[in-house]
Design a protein around this motif. Sequence first.
Motif, short mmCIF file in Angstrom:
data_model
loop_
_atom_site.label_atom_id
_atom_site.label_comp_id
_atom_site.label_asym_id
_atom_site.label_seq_id
_atom_site.Cartn_x
_atom_site.Cartn_y
_atom_site.Cartn_z
N GLN A 99 12.24 -8.79 -9.26
CA GLN A 99 12.26 -7.34 -9.14
C GLN A 99 10.97 -6.73 -9.69
OE1 GLN A 99 14.39 -5.46 -7.57
NE2 GLN A 99 15.77 -7.15 -7.02
N ALA A 100 10.50 -7.28 -10.82
CA ALA A 100 9.24 -6.79 -11.39
C ALA A 100 8.08 -7.05 -10.43
CB ALA A 100 8.97 -7.47 -12.73
N ALA A 101 8.10 -8.26 -9.81
CA ALA A 101 7.05 -8.57 -8.84
C ALA A 101 7.13 -7.64 -7.64
CB ALA A 101 7.16 -10.03 -8.40
N LEU A 102 8.38 -7.35 -7.18
CA LEU A 102 8.54 -6.44 -6.06
C LEU A 102 8.05 -5.04 -6.42
CD1 LEU A 102 12.07 -7.47 -4.69
CD2 LEU A 102 9.84 -7.90 -3.65
N ARG A 103 8.40 -4.59 -7.66
CA ARG A 103 7.91 -3.28 -8.09
C ARG A 103 6.39 -3.25 -8.15
NH1 ARG A 103 12.42 -3.74 -11.54
NH2 ARG A 103 11.09 -4.46 -13.25
N GLU A 104 5.81 -4.36 -8.65
CA GLU A 104 4.35 -4.44 -8.72
C GLU A 104 3.74 -4.44 -7.31
OE1 GLU A 104 0.87 -4.31 -10.78
OE2 GLU A 104 2.92 -4.21 -11.55
N MET A 105 4.39 -5.20 -6.41
CA MET A 105 3.91 -5.22 -5.02
C MET A 105 4.02 -3.83 -4.40
SD MET A 105 5.52 -8.85 -3.71
CE MET A 105 5.10 -8.49 -2.00
N GLU A 106 5.15 -3.15 -4.67
CA GLU A 106 5.33 -1.80 -4.13
C GLU A 106 4.30 -0.84 -4.70
OE1 GLU A 106 6.87 1.37 -1.98
OE2 GLU A 106 7.05 -0.80 -1.77
N LYS A 107 4.04 -1.00 -6.02
CA LYS A 107 3.02 -0.16 -6.64
C LYS A 107 1.66 -0.43 -6.02
CE LYS A 107 3.32 0.24 -11.05
NZ LYS A 107 3.23 -0.08 -12.49
N THR A 108 1.35 -1.72 -5.82
CA THR A 108 0.08 -2.08 -5.18
C THR A 108 0.01 -1.53 -3.77
OG1 THR A 108 -0.01 -4.12 -6.50
CG2 THR A 108 -1.40 -4.01 -4.53
N ARG A 109 1.14 -1.64 -3.04
CA ARG A 109 1.17 -1.12 -1.67
C ARG A 109 0.95 0.39 -1.65
NH1 ARG A 109 4.03 1.57 1.68
NH2 ARG A 109 5.58 2.02 0.08
N GLN A 110 1.60 1.09 -2.61
CA GLN A 110 1.43 2.54 -2.67
C GLN A 110 -0.01 2.91 -3.00
OE1 GLN A 110 4.32 3.90 -5.52
NE2 GLN A 110 6.07 3.58 -4.15
#
Length: 272
Positions: A99-110
């Motif tokens: 989940q942390a990796a997904l949040r980080e990926m989402e943050k990077t995507r944003q």
Amino acid sequence: MDNITSCTSLFDYLHNTSNPSWAGKTKAWLEDQGKVRSKTSTQETLEWLWRQYFKEVDASEARHKEKEKEAERKWWEATARNVDKQAKQWMAQAETQRQAALREMEKTRQIQEEVRRVKEKADAREAEWRRAREEEKIMSDHEGRYQKRRKRENAAKKLSDAWSRYERQWQELNTTSGQGLTFRTIPWPQINTPSSPLSISAANISFFLLSPIHSGGKSKRERIREAMQRWHNDKFEPRVLPRVIERDRAAVKEGVDIVVRCLNHLLSQESA
């Protein structure tokens, strides 16, 4: 006697020991049958007792093994629960990390999306600026060409008007005998009326006399010769110079000399 003693000893053992339930039942059975004192049945009784004893031993071992199996089963179950608990913890940790990796990926995507939007806006502004600059340049070029055309047209009209005025003034000089001429009323062969002899130049005379704006049917040489007929000292001084006021007469004479020299130079160039 040995068998009876053994049987009696086993019987005493059963009386004096806290054995399982089968031992009490065996003791009661022996008392009921009176086999302890019977010599003929002593061996049979002993054998039966030993068989009961070994059955109990086997049963005890079986119960012990069953307990061991039960203990082993409980150990495996406990181990399995611990492993399952640990696995759940690992899975929870892995899920948390995921989940942390997904949040980080989402943050990077944003962030990348924001960078893309900013770049698109910057590119759009730059493209708009370039279009504006191009349109401005086109308008400026059009304006520049228009101004140049207007300047050419104005220059052509100015030269045409100056040539018409020049011809008209010479016609008046040739057809009238008016006095009181000044330096500025002499029809000098230039677009702008010179203020003194220093303002008369070969470049101005050449531009004025040889322009394609007027005298389209005459060659340059013909134009120069016609001008020489007007400005040559032998013709100008006797007919025009005496009509100039005394104050300007010397300046007019100097100006005529300059015009004649320029015409001679132009004529020599055309003859070369």
